[in-house]
Scaffold this active site. Sequence first.
Site, PDB file in Angstrom:
ATOM      1  N   ASP A 146      10.997  99.088  40.903  1.00  0.00           N
ATOM      2  CA  ASP A 146      11.653  98.210  41.860  1.00  0.00           C
ATOM      3  C   ASP A 146      12.932  97.665  41.213  1.00  0.00           C
ATOM      4  O   ASP A 146      13.076  97.695  39.986  1.00  0.00           O
ATOM      5  CB  ASP A 146      10.698  97.064  42.222  1.00  0.00           C
ATOM      6  CG  ASP A 146      11.326  96.114  43.214  1.00  0.00           C
ATOM      7  OD1 ASP A 146      11.787  96.581  44.261  1.00  0.00           O
ATOM      8  OD2 ASP A 146      11.359  94.900  42.929  1.00  0.00           O
ATOM      9  N   ASP A 150      15.194  94.519  42.574  1.00  0.00           N
ATOM     10  CA  ASP A 150      15.395  93.073  42.568  1.00  0.00           C
ATOM     11  C   ASP A 150      14.177  92.374  41.965  1.00  0.00           C
ATOM     12  O   ASP A 150      13.057  92.578  42.422  1.00  0.00           O
ATOM     13  CB  ASP A 150      15.647  92.565  43.995  1.00  0.00           C
ATOM     14  CG  ASP A 150      16.903  91.722  44.052  1.00  0.00           C
ATOM     15  OD1 ASP A 150      16.970  90.727  43.304  1.00  0.00           O
ATOM     16  OD2 ASP A 150      17.808  92.083  44.804  1.00  0.00           O
TER      17      ASP A 150
HETATM   18 MG   LIG Z   1      11.458  93.101  43.745  1.00  0.00          MG
END
Ligand SMILES: [Mg+2]
Length: 349
Positions: free
Chosen positions: A23, A25
């Site tokens: 992932d 962010d």
């Molecule tokens: Mg995230």
Amino acid sequence: MSAATLIGCDRPLQEEYDVALLDLDGVVYRGADGVPHAASAIDQARAAGLRSMFVTNNAARSPQTVARHLTDLGIPTGPEEVTTAAQAAAALVASEADEDTRVLAIGGDGLREALLDLGLTVVDTAADAPTVVVQGFAPTLGWPDLAEAVYAIGAGATHIASNVDATLPTERGMAPGNGSLVAAVVHATGVQPRSTGKPQPEIFQQAASRAGGRHPIVVGDRLNTDLAGARAACYPGLHVLTGVDGMAEVLKARPEYRPSYLAADLRGLAQAHPEPRAEDDVWVCGQARASVRDGTVVFDRPDGPVSLGVTPISIDEFRAAAAAAWAASDAAGVATVLSDVPALTLTAD
Ligand SMILES: [Mg+2]
């Protein structure tokens, strides 16, 4: 099926797995800034043979734009190492398309490009009689765009959402995400869309396949998207504490959201992970010993028992606590046996 709990790995994760589905962010960057240790940890993991594939529910930015941002942060990345929810949505449309398929793209350039890349016919308004509406986030979306989607769905087009995240983290706090704009369309049409982003397993399966990975590991900071998607795809998930969900959320996680591994940050890729094991009602992980008593977790330390929240805990104590809390919750048949979990911190290591 065995209980959803932590597993062990007696060598560094970056040697055990062949591709990390990361992932962005809260794991690699926060807004414009890099997460501490992320760039060096990814560099080391790559050197150890772990490929990286960045997987994002953000459908607004193209893989080229994401790759440039990562490269600017000191993580040299090509667009082929980025999988977006727009690409996952486009792949779903393409898998069901025939020569009559016309797609109304409601979203940003990244969504439009992903559809065109797969040879799909993209139209601009409901007047062009689209057969499918694909909706992804763009900060410029407005009422006229949502109205086109509603007209098309009302005329029989199917509705696919790149993701249904209610919120989107921004520098100023949480803002409405794609799911909130999708909800406006659904409110008008009464038709629920299919979604292809996390926590749906397809985006991870596509990402692993694009990377040529046979033993993928998912890395994320959000239990209800990254880690739930990992469970749905049957891939192990490493949860890091640099983003949305902290230690308290992990301890209270329901089975389908639970990580397989826990680490403070991406340096956890370079570490072996001891497996928590039950000795009667005490969970042991490395030197750490934890059990659930009266709605909290108690650690057995050499100088006596310590309750959760009194002092910083080690990462192995955190792992033992998670395994203990989850097992007690499952045995009691409740979401969590823990009452209010106090603010928790990890010991510096
Ligand atoms: Mg995230």
